[in-house]
Design a protein around this motif. Structure first.
Motif, mmCIF file in Angstrom:
data_model
loop_
_atom_site.group_PDB
_atom_site.id
_atom_site.type_symbol
_atom_site.label_atom_id
_atom_site.label_comp_id
_atom_site.label_asym_id
_atom_site.label_seq_id
_atom_site.Cartn_x
_atom_site.Cartn_y
_atom_site.Cartn_z
ATOM 1 N N THR A 228 0.842 -1.187 0.000
ATOM 2 C CA THR A 228 0.000 0.000 0.000
ATOM 3 C C THR A 228 0.883 1.244 0.000
ATOM 4 O O THR A 228 1.978 1.243 0.575
ATOM 5 C CB THR A 228 -0.926 0.042 1.232
ATOM 6 O OG1 THR A 228 -0.117 0.068 2.420
ATOM 7 C CG2 THR A 228 -1.827 -1.181 1.257
ATOM 8 N N VAL A 229 0.412 2.290 -0.667
ATOM 9 C CA VAL A 229 1.083 3.588 -0.637
ATOM 10 C C VAL A 229 0.441 4.372 0.499
ATOM 11 O O VAL A 229 -0.688 4.867 0.375
ATOM 12 C CB VAL A 229 0.936 4.322 -1.979
ATOM 13 C CG1 VAL A 229 1.660 5.671 -1.924
ATOM 14 C CG2 VAL A 229 1.486 3.472 -3.121
ATOM 15 N N SER A 230 1.127 4.458 1.625
ATOM 16 C CA SER A 230 0.524 5.043 2.818
ATOM 17 C C SER A 230 0.536 6.562 2.803
ATOM 18 O O SER A 230 -0.300 7.199 3.450
ATOM 19 C CB SER A 230 1.231 4.527 4.074
ATOM 20 O OG SER A 230 2.611 4.825 4.034
ATOM 21 N N THR B 243 2.135 25.214 -14.141
ATOM 22 C CA THR B 243 2.618 23.861 -13.857
ATOM 23 C C THR B 243 3.976 23.919 -13.185
ATOM 24 O O THR B 243 4.865 24.659 -13.601
ATOM 25 C CB THR B 243 2.710 23.047 -15.152
ATOM 26 O OG1 THR B 243 1.406 22.932 -15.727
ATOM 27 C CG2 THR B 243 3.251 21.648 -14.883
ATOM 28 N N ILE B 244 4.134 23.130 -12.135
ATOM 29 C CA ILE B 244 5.418 23.030 -11.459
ATOM 30 C C ILE B 244 5.971 21.621 -11.649
ATOM 31 O O ILE B 244 5.225 20.671 -11.864
ATOM 32 C CB ILE B 244 5.313 23.357 -9.957
ATOM 33 C CG1 ILE B 244 4.476 22.290 -9.237
ATOM 34 C CG2 ILE B 244 4.738 24.744 -9.745
ATOM 35 C CD1 ILE B 244 4.484 22.440 -7.725
ATOM 36 N N THR B 245 7.280 21.516 -11.596
ATOM 37 C CA THR B 245 7.944 20.208 -11.652
ATOM 38 C C THR B 245 8.730 20.060 -10.360
ATOM 39 O O THR B 245 9.733 20.746 -10.152
ATOM 40 C CB THR B 245 8.865 20.105 -12.875
ATOM 41 O OG1 THR B 245 8.121 20.453 -14.039
ATOM 42 C CG2 THR B 245 9.394 18.692 -13.035
ATOM 43 N N ALA B 246 8.261 19.169 -9.495
ATOM 44 C CA ALA B 246 8.748 19.107 -8.126
ATOM 45 C C ALA B 246 9.160 17.688 -7.746
ATOM 46 O O ALA B 246 8.915 16.731 -8.480
ATOM 47 C CB ALA B 246 7.667 19.618 -7.167
ATOM 48 N N ILE B 247 9.787 17.578 -6.573
ATOM 49 C CA ILE B 247 10.256 16.306 -6.046
ATOM 50 C C ILE B 247 9.255 15.796 -5.000
ATOM 51 O O ILE B 247 8.818 16.550 -4.132
ATOM 52 C CB ILE B 247 11.645 16.431 -5.406
ATOM 53 C CG1 ILE B 247 12.644 17.077 -6.400
ATOM 54 C CG2 ILE B 247 12.146 15.083 -4.934
ATOM 55 C CD1 ILE B 247 12.847 16.294 -7.678
ATOM 56 N N TYR B 248 8.918 14.500 -5.096
ATOM 57 C CA TYR B 248 7.929 13.890 -4.216
ATOM 58 C C TYR B 248 8.542 12.685 -3.510
ATOM 59 O O TYR B 248 9.490 12.071 -4.009
ATOM 60 C CB TYR B 248 6.691 13.456 -5.013
ATOM 61 C CG TYR B 248 5.969 14.631 -5.641
ATOM 62 C CD1 TYR B 248 4.896 15.240 -5.001
ATOM 63 C CD2 TYR B 248 6.395 15.134 -6.869
ATOM 64 C CE1 TYR B 248 4.241 16.328 -5.570
ATOM 65 C CE2 TYR B 248 5.753 16.239 -7.438
ATOM 66 C CZ TYR B 248 4.677 16.827 -6.785
ATOM 67 O OH TYR B 248 4.055 17.912 -7.355
ATOM 68 N N LEU B 249 7.930 12.338 -2.372
ATOM 69 C CA LEU B 249 8.361 11.189 -1.597
ATOM 70 C C LEU B 249 7.125 10.370 -1.230
ATOM 71 O O LEU B 249 6.185 10.893 -0.610
ATOM 72 C CB LEU B 249 9.095 11.622 -0.329
ATOM 73 C CG LEU B 249 9.877 10.549 0.413
ATOM 74 C CD1 LEU B 249 11.076 10.082 -0.418
ATOM 75 C CD2 LEU B 249 10.360 11.079 1.766
ATOM 76 N N ALA B 250 7.142 9.097 -1.636
ATOM 77 C CA ALA B 250 6.045 8.187 -1.316
ATOM 78 C C ALA B 250 6.519 7.167 -0.293
ATOM 79 O O ALA B 250 7.652 6.669 -0.381
ATOM 80 C CB ALA B 250 5.574 7.468 -2.580
ATOM 81 N N GLU B 251 5.661 6.865 0.677
ATOM 82 C CA GLU B 251 5.967 5.808 1.640
ATOM 83 C C GLU B 251 5.162 4.567 1.291
ATOM 84 O O GLU B 251 3.946 4.624 1.097
ATOM 85 C CB GLU B 251 5.658 6.240 3.079
ATOM 86 C CG GLU B 251 6.021 5.146 4.086
ATOM 87 C CD GLU B 251 5.893 5.570 5.529
ATOM 88 O OE1 GLU B 251 5.790 4.673 6.404
ATOM 89 O OE2 GLU B 251 5.895 6.801 5.786
ATOM 90 N N LEU B 252 5.852 3.431 1.209
ATOM 91 C CA LEU B 252 5.232 2.154 0.915
ATOM 92 C C LEU B 252 5.193 1.303 2.174
ATOM 93 O O LEU B 252 6.118 1.335 2.986
ATOM 94 C CB LEU B 252 6.030 1.409 -0.164
ATOM 95 C CG LEU B 252 6.390 2.172 -1.447
ATOM 96 C CD1 LEU B 252 7.170 1.248 -2.392
ATOM 97 C CD2 LEU B 252 5.158 2.726 -2.123
ATOM 98 N N GLN B 253 4.116 0.532 2.298
ATOM 99 C CA GLN B 253 3.998 -0.377 3.429
ATOM 100 C C GLN B 253 3.486 -1.729 2.963
ATOM 101 O O GLN B 253 2.628 -1.804 2.087
ATOM 102 C CB GLN B 253 3.058 0.184 4.494
ATOM 103 C CG GLN B 253 3.624 1.365 5.259
ATOM 104 C CD GLN B 253 2.780 1.734 6.473
ATOM 105 O OE1 GLN B 253 1.642 1.314 6.579
ATOM 106 N NE2 GLN B 253 3.361 2.496 7.382
ATOM 107 N N ILE B 254 4.039 -2.762 3.552
ATOM 108 C CA ILE B 254 3.536 -4.122 3.340
ATOM 109 C C ILE B 254 2.694 -4.466 4.552
ATOM 110 O O ILE B 254 3.213 -4.510 5.674
ATOM 111 C CB ILE B 254 4.690 -5.121 3.172
ATOM 112 C CG1 ILE B 254 5.505 -4.785 1.918
ATOM 113 C CG2 ILE B 254 4.154 -6.551 3.098
ATOM 114 C CD1 ILE B 254 6.734 -5.654 1.741
ATOM 115 N N PRO B 255 1.387 -4.649 4.389
ATOM 116 C CA PRO B 255 0.504 -4.894 5.544
ATOM 117 C C PRO B 255 0.944 -6.124 6.333
ATOM 118 O O PRO B 255 1.443 -7.089 5.766
ATOM 119 C CB PRO B 255 -0.859 -5.097 4.896
ATOM 120 C CG PRO B 255 -0.764 -4.454 3.555
ATOM 121 C CD PRO B 255 0.662 -4.632 3.125
#
Length: 349
Positions: A25-27, A337-349
């Motif tokens: 899941t992408v938390s 429009t902006i071009t930016a840096i993102y951070l996603a957190e992933l979790q394994i249930p």
């Protein structure tokens, strides 16, 4: 007999479970950097107990400009907060596609650079034969060297790096024989596997692809074999590439999609592949997949659009991980429009 049958069933079930990748899941997803410039091409790594993020930032946009620089940021709290620790550029060159490598107890940042000269050049004048790789490095993540040109990379555009044993390896792209001709190389580009003893002096070790070569991400398995995901020049589907030492024989198979800015890493016992998937109905999206055999099983599509992808990855634990990427799906307060840096957190249930 019944006991043997039961044991066999349990063994098969265990083997199947080991080969079946877990659900993810992408938390959370959050924008972590935007300075009004074009911010793109990320990488993420852990070094001496802290996380490091790098990317290109340019006030003039995506294409080749000598105003581009590479930014390095650090987090001591697993990505909750970030501090800039380094920024560098190369005179008269587009400092582009920075990537990390921990090698010989140093943190290297490698960058491929296009020659632009003191002014702005038109795309028709971009010349692969003037490409040159550079590196900067740190022993502690705080004090950094000046950028140093990489011997053996003139005429090569360097990309991701990896290490195995006492050797470092880079992906480098070039024209066959450094052919002189007009821009429009297409299928003629080769992607090379470069090798180094010190991370600074490089030589050819083999070919990821002898034609239609492009950005290639690769990792070394526990047995020393190599697995790579190669973007395929000319908008073809990406390649899954395999080889074993001494890397003289290679197998290559097409995947079911294009993968722009590919990433391939281990998360636990499973292999994760990330990159830009150009969908038919929604345009380009940053996609994350498990590699099962020689096939991709997508488990997440991150919020993204337009100019996007080039993910980095670091595992926080067996159940949590972070993915960095860039995207241009959001707008600023003025509607631009902006071009930016993102951070996603992933979790394994």
């Amino acid at each position: 007999m019944r006991l043997i049958t039961t044991l066999a069933f349990l063994l098969l079930a265990a083997l199947y479970a080991a080969d079946t990748p877990p659900q993810v899941t992408v938390s959370s997803v959050r924008r972590i950097f935007h300075n009004g410039e074009h911010n793109a091409f990320t990488d993420l790594i852990r070094f001496r107990g802290q996380l490091y993020l790098c990317f290109r930032s340019c006030p003039d946009g995506h294409m080749v400009f000598n105003t581009a620089s590479a930014i390095v940021m650090r987090s001591a709290d697993d990505g909750a907060t970030w501090t800039q620790v380094h920024r560098f550029s190369i005179k008269d060159r587009d400092t582009r596609d920075p990537h990390f490598l921990v090698f010989r107890d140093r943190l290297f940042v490698y960058t491929g650079t296009w020659w632009s000269g003191p002014g702005t050049i038109e795309p028709k004048d971009y010349d692969m034969n003037k490409m040159l790789g550079f590196a900067t490095w740190s022993d502690d993540g705080t004090k950094w060297s000046e950028p140093e040109l990489l011997e053996g990379t003139f005429g090569l555009y360097i990309w991701r790096a990896a290490a195995s044993g006492e050797k470092a390896y880079l992906c480098g792209r070039r024209k066959p024989g450094y052919d002189i001709g007009p821009k429009g190389e297409g299928d003629k580009v080769q992607s090379l596997m470069l090798e180094s003893d010190d991370g600074l002096i490089w030589k050819k070790r083999g070919y990821f692809a002898e034609s239609a070569g492009d950005e290639t991400a690769f990792l070394f398995e526990k047995d020393g074999s190599l697995l790579a995901i190669g973007r395929h020049g000319g908008r073809k589907n990406a390649l899954i590439i395999r080889s074993r030492p001494p890397f003289t024989e290679w197998s290559r198979r097409s995947l079911d999609r294009q993968v722009g800015g590919p990433l391939v890493v281990k998360w636990g016992e499973h292999t994760l592949v990330g990159g830009r998937n150009t969908t038919k109905d929604r345009g380009p999206k940053t996609s994350l997949c498990w590699l099962v055999g020689d096939a991709l099983q997508e488990f997440a599509e991150l919020p993204s659009g337009g100019d996007n992808s080039y993910p980095g990855f670091v595992a926080l634990s067996e159940k949590r991980a972070l993915v960095s990427y860039y995207s241009s799906h959001e707008k600023d307060e003025a509607g631009r429009t902006i071009t930016a840096i993102y951070l996603a957190e992933l979790q394994i249930p």
